[in-house]
Design a protein around this motif. Structure first.
Motif, PDB file in Angstrom:
ATOM      1  N   MET A  18       0.858  -1.204   0.000  1.00 20.06           N
ATOM      2  CA  MET A  18       0.000   0.000   0.000  1.00 20.06           C
ATOM      3  C   MET A  18       0.892   1.253   0.000  1.00 20.06           C
ATOM      4  N   LYS A  19       0.523   2.217  -0.844  1.00 20.74           N
ATOM      5  CA  LYS A  19       1.342   3.434  -0.898  1.00 20.74           C
ATOM      6  C   LYS A  19       1.286   4.133   0.453  1.00 20.74           C
ATOM      7  N   PRO A  20       2.424   4.778   0.831  1.00 22.08           N
ATOM      8  CA  PRO A  20       2.434   5.512   2.108  1.00 22.08           C
ATOM      9  C   PRO A  20       1.306   6.549   2.168  1.00 22.08           C
ATOM     10  N   GLU A  21       1.015   7.177   1.017  1.00 27.73           N
ATOM     11  CA  GLU A  21      -0.059   8.184   0.999  1.00 27.73           C
ATOM     12  C   GLU A  21      -1.382   7.567   1.413  1.00 27.73           C
ATOM     13  N   ASN A  22      -1.677   6.391   0.908  1.00 25.85           N
ATOM     14  CA  ASN A  22      -2.951   5.740   1.234  1.00 25.85           C
ATOM     15  C   ASN A  22      -3.042   5.440   2.715  1.00 25.85           C
ATOM     16  N   GLN A  23      -1.910   4.998   3.291  1.00 21.78           N
ATOM     17  CA  GLN A  23      -1.903   4.747   4.739  1.00 21.78           C
ATOM     18  C   GLN A  23      -2.171   6.042   5.485  1.00 21.78           C
ATOM     19  N   ALA A  24      -1.551   7.121   4.989  1.00 23.44           N
ATOM     20  CA  ALA A  24      -1.721   8.423   5.637  1.00 23.44           C
ATOM     21  C   ALA A  24      -3.179   8.867   5.577  1.00 23.44           C
ATOM     22  N   TRP A  25      -3.843   8.627   4.450  1.00 23.86           N
ATOM     23  CA  TRP A  25      -5.267   8.984   4.336  1.00 23.86           C
ATOM     24  C   TRP A  25      -6.101   8.202   5.347  1.00 23.86           C
ATOM     25  N   GLU A  26      -5.794   6.926   5.485  1.00 25.83           N
ATOM     26  CA  GLU A  26      -6.531   6.110   6.474  1.00 25.83           C
ATOM     27  C   GLU A  26      -6.340   6.672   7.871  1.00 25.83           C
ATOM     28  N   GLN A  27      -5.088   7.027   8.178  1.00 22.81           N
ATOM     29  CA  GLN A  27      -4.800   7.598   9.501  1.00 22.81           C
ATOM     30  C   GLN A  27      -5.533   8.914   9.685  1.00 22.81           C
ATOM     31  N   LEU A  28      -5.602   9.714   8.620  1.00 19.88           N
ATOM     32  CA  LEU A  28      -6.285  11.001   8.705  1.00 19.88           C
ATOM     33  C   LEU A  28      -7.756  10.811   9.062  1.00 19.88           C
ATOM     34  N   PHE A  29      -8.401   9.860   8.367  1.00 19.62           N
ATOM     35  CA  PHE A  29      -9.827   9.622   8.633  1.00 19.62           C
ATOM     36  C   PHE A  29     -10.036   9.032  10.027  1.00 19.62           C
ATOM     37  N   GLU A  30      -9.117   8.184  10.461  1.00 17.43           N
ATOM     38  CA  GLU A  30      -9.234   7.626  11.819  1.00 17.43           C
ATOM     39  C   GLU A  30      -9.051   8.723  12.861  1.00 17.43           C
ATOM     40  N   ARG A  31      -8.076   9.575  12.621  1.00 11.18           N
ATOM     41  CA  ARG A  31      -7.837  10.670  13.569  1.00 11.18           C
ATOM     42  C   ARG A  31      -9.055  11.581  13.641  1.00 11.18           C
ATOM     43  N   ALA A  32      -9.638  11.889  12.491  1.00 16.83           N
ATOM     44  CA  ALA A  32     -10.808  12.780  12.456  1.00 16.83           C
ATOM     45  C   ALA A  32     -11.951  12.187  13.264  1.00 16.83           C
ATOM     46  N   ALA A  33     -12.182  10.898  13.108  1.00 14.95           N
ATOM     47  CA  ALA A  33     -13.271  10.239  13.846  1.00 14.95           C
ATOM     48  C   ALA A  33     -13.037  10.345  15.351  1.00 14.95           C
ATOM     49  N   SER A  34     -11.774  10.271  15.773  1.00  9.51           N
ATOM     50  CA  SER A  34     -11.462  10.320  17.207  1.00  9.51           C
ATOM     51  C   SER A  34     -11.638  11.719  17.785  1.00  9.51           C
ATOM     52  N   LEU A  35     -11.743  12.713  16.926  1.00 14.63           N
ATOM     53  CA  LEU A  35     -11.861  14.100  17.390  1.00 14.63           C
ATOM     54  C   LEU A  35     -13.290  14.471  17.783  1.00 14.63           C
ATOM     55  N   LEU A  36     -14.261  13.636  17.412  1.00 14.56           N
ATOM     56  CA  LEU A  36     -15.646  13.931  17.776  1.00 14.56           C
ATOM     57  C   LEU A  36     -15.930  13.421  19.168  1.00 14.56           C
ATOM     58  N   SER A  37     -16.656  14.214  19.942  1.00 17.79           N
ATOM     59  CA  SER A  37     -16.998  13.792  21.308  1.00 17.79           C
ATOM     60  C   SER A  37     -18.027  12.659  21.232  1.00 17.79           C
ATOM     61  N   PRO A  38     -18.097  11.833  22.303  1.00 17.53           N
ATOM     62  CA  PRO A  38     -18.981  10.657  22.264  1.00 17.53           C
ATOM     63  C   PRO A  38     -20.454  11.019  22.068  1.00 17.53           C
ATOM     64  N   ASN A  39     -20.876  12.186  22.610  1.00 18.68           N
ATOM     65  CA  ASN A  39     -22.285  12.557  22.489  1.00 18.68           C
ATOM     66  C   ASN A  39     -22.497  13.603  21.391  1.00 18.68           C
ATOM     67  N   PHE A  40     -21.708  13.500  20.334  1.00 18.54           N
ATOM     68  CA  PHE A  40     -21.736  14.495  19.257  1.00 18.54           C
ATOM     69  C   PHE A  40     -23.141  14.659  18.669  1.00 18.54           C
ATOM     70  N   ALA A  41     -23.798  13.557  18.364  1.00 17.06           N
ATOM     71  CA  ALA A  41     -25.114  13.621  17.709  1.00 17.06           C
ATOM     72  C   ALA A  41     -26.112  14.366  18.589  1.00 17.06           C
ATOM     73  N   ASP A  42     -26.100  14.052  19.896  1.00 13.42           N
ATOM     74  CA  ASP A  42     -27.034  14.718  20.820  1.00 13.42           C
ATOM     75  C   ASP A  42     -26.749  16.206  20.904  1.00 13.42           C
ATOM     76  N   ARG A  43     -25.459  16.564  20.909  1.00 10.73           N
ATOM     77  CA  ARG A  43     -25.101  17.984  20.971  1.00 10.73           C
ATOM     78  C   ARG A  43     -25.598  18.722  19.733  1.00 10.73           C
ATOM     79  N   VAL A  44     -25.472  18.072  18.579  1.00 10.81           N
ATOM     80  CA  VAL A  44     -25.941  18.697  17.332  1.00 10.81           C
ATOM     81  C   VAL A  44     -27.445  18.943  17.408  1.00 10.81           C
ATOM     82  N   LEU A  45     -28.174  17.927  17.847  1.00 13.52           N
ATOM     83  CA  LEU A  45     -29.638  18.050  17.900  1.00 13.52           C
ATOM     84  C   LEU A  45     -30.054  19.133  18.892  1.00 13.52           C
TER      85      LEU A  45
END
Lengths: 92, 182
Positions: A1-28
């Protein structure tokens, strides 16, 4: 796998970890409370323009009132001078 | 998207349009990570992700009744996300004109405990060198969307998407390699 592709996966994983657990409730809750999303650039410019216009009008009104009062004072002074001249019998 | 999941999505969106909060919540839960990933790709800043993702979903809830074709929900949502991020980037740019940061304060430190790999650092740097429109394109591709779906989201032709994507990938590779090799 290209290093870039791994980096993209890490980026999306990191982004998901940045949301608080009750994100949906806060939005509503925020949506219910009517908390606005950030104002658009256009609305911010419109607000700035409106504020500048109000300031300009206020300054113009104060200036006009001040000038009018000054005129009245000057007129009163001249009237006093004219009356004094009348009393002393000086030619007009 | 297969027909059964399209039908389920359409049904979910219609319920959300009628004000069903459980349906709205389900939509947020289904898409929050994808939207967060998209926002992070667009901004390269971890401090913006939750705030902007929240803005996207609030706008989604408010504008949902205007969506005439629930089957186009995903394209519509990511168009909303793209426009929100581009507005944010423009405001940041304007702010910097009036309140410039010293170069040493321009970067935002990652949260405590977060250790970025070299690859992620290099990617974030490379993305930050691209125009917002190109970032959106690459983020949508990484999201797994087809050229046709991206063309629909960006309201352009498939041919234009392919041409722009090719250029964007070239630019990304250039900046990624230059940072990765330093």
């Amino acid at each position: 796998m290209k290093p870039e592709n791994q980096a993209w996966e890490q980026l999306f994983e990191r982004a998901a970890s940045l949301l608080s657990p009750n994100f949906a409730d806060r939005v509503l809750r925020a949506a219910r409370a009517g908390i606005d999303a950030a104002p658009s650039m256009l609305s911010q410019f419109a607000l700035g323009a409106a504020t500048a216009a109000i300031c300009f009008i206020a300054v113009a009104l104060v200036q006009a009132r001040s000038a009018h009062q000054e005129d009245n004072r000057t007129m009163a002074d001249w009237q006093q001078i004219a009356m004094a001249a009348d009393d002393s019998g000086l030619p007009q | 998207m297969d027909p059964s999941s399209t039908t389920a999505l359409v049904d979910l969106v219609r319920r959300a349009q009628r004000g069903d909060e459980a349906a709205q919540r389900e939509i947020i839960l289904n898409y929050q990570h994808r939207v967060a990933g998209f926002v992070y790709a667009m901004t390269s800043r971890s401090d913006s992700v939750e705030d902007l993702a929240q803005q996207v979903f609030i706008k989604m809830i408010r504008a949902l009744n205007g969506l005439q074709a629930p089957a186009q929900f995903e394209s519509w949502l990511f168009r909303l996300a793209r426009n929100t991020c581009i507005d944010h980037l423009r405001r940041q740019k304007l702010r910097r004109i009036f309140l410039p940061f010293a170069p040493e304060h321009e970067g935002v430190p990652e949260p405590l405990g977060a250790v970025d790999t070299e690859e992620l650092d290099a990617l974030r740097y490379a993305i930050s060198q691209l125009r917002p429109q190109d970032r959106a394109l690459l983020a949508l591709v990484q999201e797994g969307r087809s050229h046709a779906e991206i063309a629909e989201t960006l309201r352009t032709s498939v041919a234009a998407v392919k041409a722009r994507l090719h250029r964007a990938r070239e630019q990304l590779r250039l900046h990624y390699q230059s940072d990765h090799e330093t």
